[in-house]
Write a protein that holds these residues in place. Structure first.
Motif, PDB file in Angstrom:
ATOM      1  N   TYR A   1     -21.531  41.229  -8.268  1.00 24.56           N
ATOM      2  CA  TYR A   1     -22.738  41.065  -8.289  1.00 24.56           C
ATOM      3  C   TYR A   1     -22.788  41.892  -6.678  1.00 24.56           C
TER       4      TYR A   1
ATOM      5  N   PRO B   1     -25.088  41.398  -2.639  1.00 14.59           N
ATOM      6  CA  PRO B   1     -26.867  40.579  -2.821  1.00 14.59           C
ATOM      7  C   PRO B   1     -27.893  41.923  -2.187  1.00 14.59           C
ATOM      8  N   ARG B   2     -28.714  41.591  -2.133  1.00 13.14           N
ATOM      9  CA  ARG B   2     -29.852  42.189  -1.498  1.00 13.14           C
ATOM     10  C   ARG B   2     -31.477  41.382  -1.793  1.00 13.14           C
ATOM     11  N   ASN B   3     -31.920  41.787  -1.009  1.00 12.36           N
ATOM     12  CA  ASN B   3     -33.238  40.653  -0.888  1.00 12.36           C
ATOM     13  C   ASN B   3     -34.506  41.434  -1.012  1.00 12.36           C
TER      14      ASN B   3
ATOM     15  N   HIS C   1     -33.267  40.464  -7.396  1.00 14.99           N
ATOM     16  CA  HIS C   1     -32.571  39.289  -6.811  1.00 14.99           C
ATOM     17  C   HIS C   1     -33.312  37.675  -6.642  1.00 14.99           C
ATOM     18  N   ARG C   2     -34.414  37.995  -6.076  1.00 12.63           N
ATOM     19  CA  ARG C   2     -35.559  36.748  -6.012  1.00 12.63           C
ATOM     20  C   ARG C   2     -35.734  36.079  -7.622  1.00 12.63           C
TER      21      ARG C   2
ATOM     22  N   SER D   1     -34.720  46.368  -7.596  1.00 14.96           N
ATOM     23  CA  SER D   1     -33.372  46.304  -7.460  1.00 14.96           C
ATOM     24  C   SER D   1     -32.545  46.609  -5.205  1.00 14.96           C
TER      25      SER D   1
ATOM     26  N   THR E   1     -27.169  42.205  -9.802  1.00 12.72           N
ATOM     27  CA  THR E   1     -28.814  41.622  -9.272  1.00 12.72           C
ATOM     28  C   THR E   1     -28.384  39.737  -9.442  1.00 12.72           C
ATOM     29  N   THR E   2     -28.130  39.190 -10.253  1.00 11.29           N
ATOM     30  CA  THR E   2     -27.933  37.822 -10.329  1.00 11.29           C
ATOM     31  C   THR E   2     -26.078  37.523  -9.676  1.00 11.29           C
ATOM     32  N   SER E   3     -25.964  36.295  -9.009  1.00 12.84           N
ATOM     33  CA  SER E   3     -25.031  35.891  -8.902  1.00 12.84           C
ATOM     34  C   SER E   3     -24.342  35.273  -9.980  1.00 12.84           C
TER      35      SER E   3
ATOM     36  N   GLN F   1     -25.552  31.599 -10.530  1.00  8.35           N
ATOM     37  CA  GLN F   1     -27.607  32.093 -10.963  1.00  8.35           C
ATOM     38  C   GLN F   1     -26.788  32.216 -12.287  1.00  8.35           C
TER      39      GLN F   1
END
Length: 267
Positions: free
Chosen positions: A12, A14-16, A20-21, A61, A132-134, A137
């Motif tokens: 994974y 992590p990005r904003n 991701h959201r 992404s 894009t998904t932990s 999640q």
């Protein structure tokens, strides 16, 4: 022999970013239906369209392209084998090349291109989902999507937990494999030279300690879960609550647009 750098499955980043959201359930459903659209695409324009959607997904992404391309490495041999089989076994269409018993037909080349493109797009979609998904999640999303099946005694929580643990420990397993391989190479083992039989025999000292480490880690994880009072999903509450938002509605609209476009562009 760095497995970590070549196989980013389950990692994974992590990005904003927009993807991701998004809610993990929306991303799981989007990838599921997008894979169906990839198989439905049977013309050049339909393939170009789904490929363009994949590129847009990478842009949204905000993940470097190299991360997504690394996810293709494990499938390179499958793609190569598929291309060779399609080119030399498919005898449909116009004969383009002939030499002794080797014949290459037009349909074989076309099918080789379509099948290899499908595999590449499938791998890119799966990589983009995990990048894009932990794992947490993904677990929550899978459990929520499978929860309606509980009335039929479907083990939704257990299945989601197994998938989450598998994804979580893929990087750990690769890291341990890398360490064991380097330790064996420092003792004179070679994994890239010699005959095929010699290479297979050389992998055995790599697999045995890897299995021992994996079972030991699984036992430690089971003890840790029992010590924390884990007893399955019965009566379990959620600290993180999943909620659909505007981005998920946009993802749904995109999915409908892609479905209509692929159906219109099909041959």
């Amino acid at each position: 022999m760095s497995f970590l750098n070549s196989i980013p499955i389950g990692q994974y980043v992590p990005r904003n970013s927009f993807l991701h959201r998004c809610d993990p359930r929306s991303k799981l459903l989007f990838v599921f239906f997008f894979i169906i659209f990839i198989f439905l695409a049977n013309s050049l324009y339909a393939f170009l369209f789904v490929a363009a959607v994949s590129v847009i997904g990478i842009v949204l992404s905000r993940i470097p392209v190299i991360y997504v391309l690394r996810g293709l490495k494990p499938a390179l041999w499958i793609i190569l084998l598929t291309v060779v089989l399609q080119i030399f076994t498919n005898k449909e269409g116009e004969l383009l090349f002939s030499w002794k018993f080797i014949e290459i037909h037009e349909k074989g080349l076309v099918n080789a291109g379509f099948v290899s493109a499908r595999i590449i797009l499938l791998m890119m979609s799966a990589s983009l989902l995990t990048l894009t998904t932990s794992p947490i999640q993904l677990t929550d999303g899978l459990e929520s999507l499978f929860s309606p099946l509980r009335r039929f005694k479907f083990p939704a929580h257990e299945l989601a937990l197994m998938m989450s643990i598998s994804l979580r420990f893929i990087p750990t397993l690769l890291e341990e494999t890398d360490k064991i391989a380097k330790a064996q190479m420092s003792r004179g083992a070679s994994f890239s030279s010699g005959s095929i039989v010699k290479r297979i025999n050389g992998i055995i000292p790599l697999i045995v300690p890897l299995f021992v480490q994996s079972f030991r880690r699984a036992e430690e994880l089971a003890f840790a879960m029992e010590a924390r009072g884990y007893h399955g999903g019965e009566g379990r509450t959620k600290y993180r609550q999943l909620r659909y938002g505007g981005r998920d509605a946009m993802l749904l609209v995109m999915m409908i647009v892609i479905a209509v476009a692929v159906l219109l562009l099909r041959a």
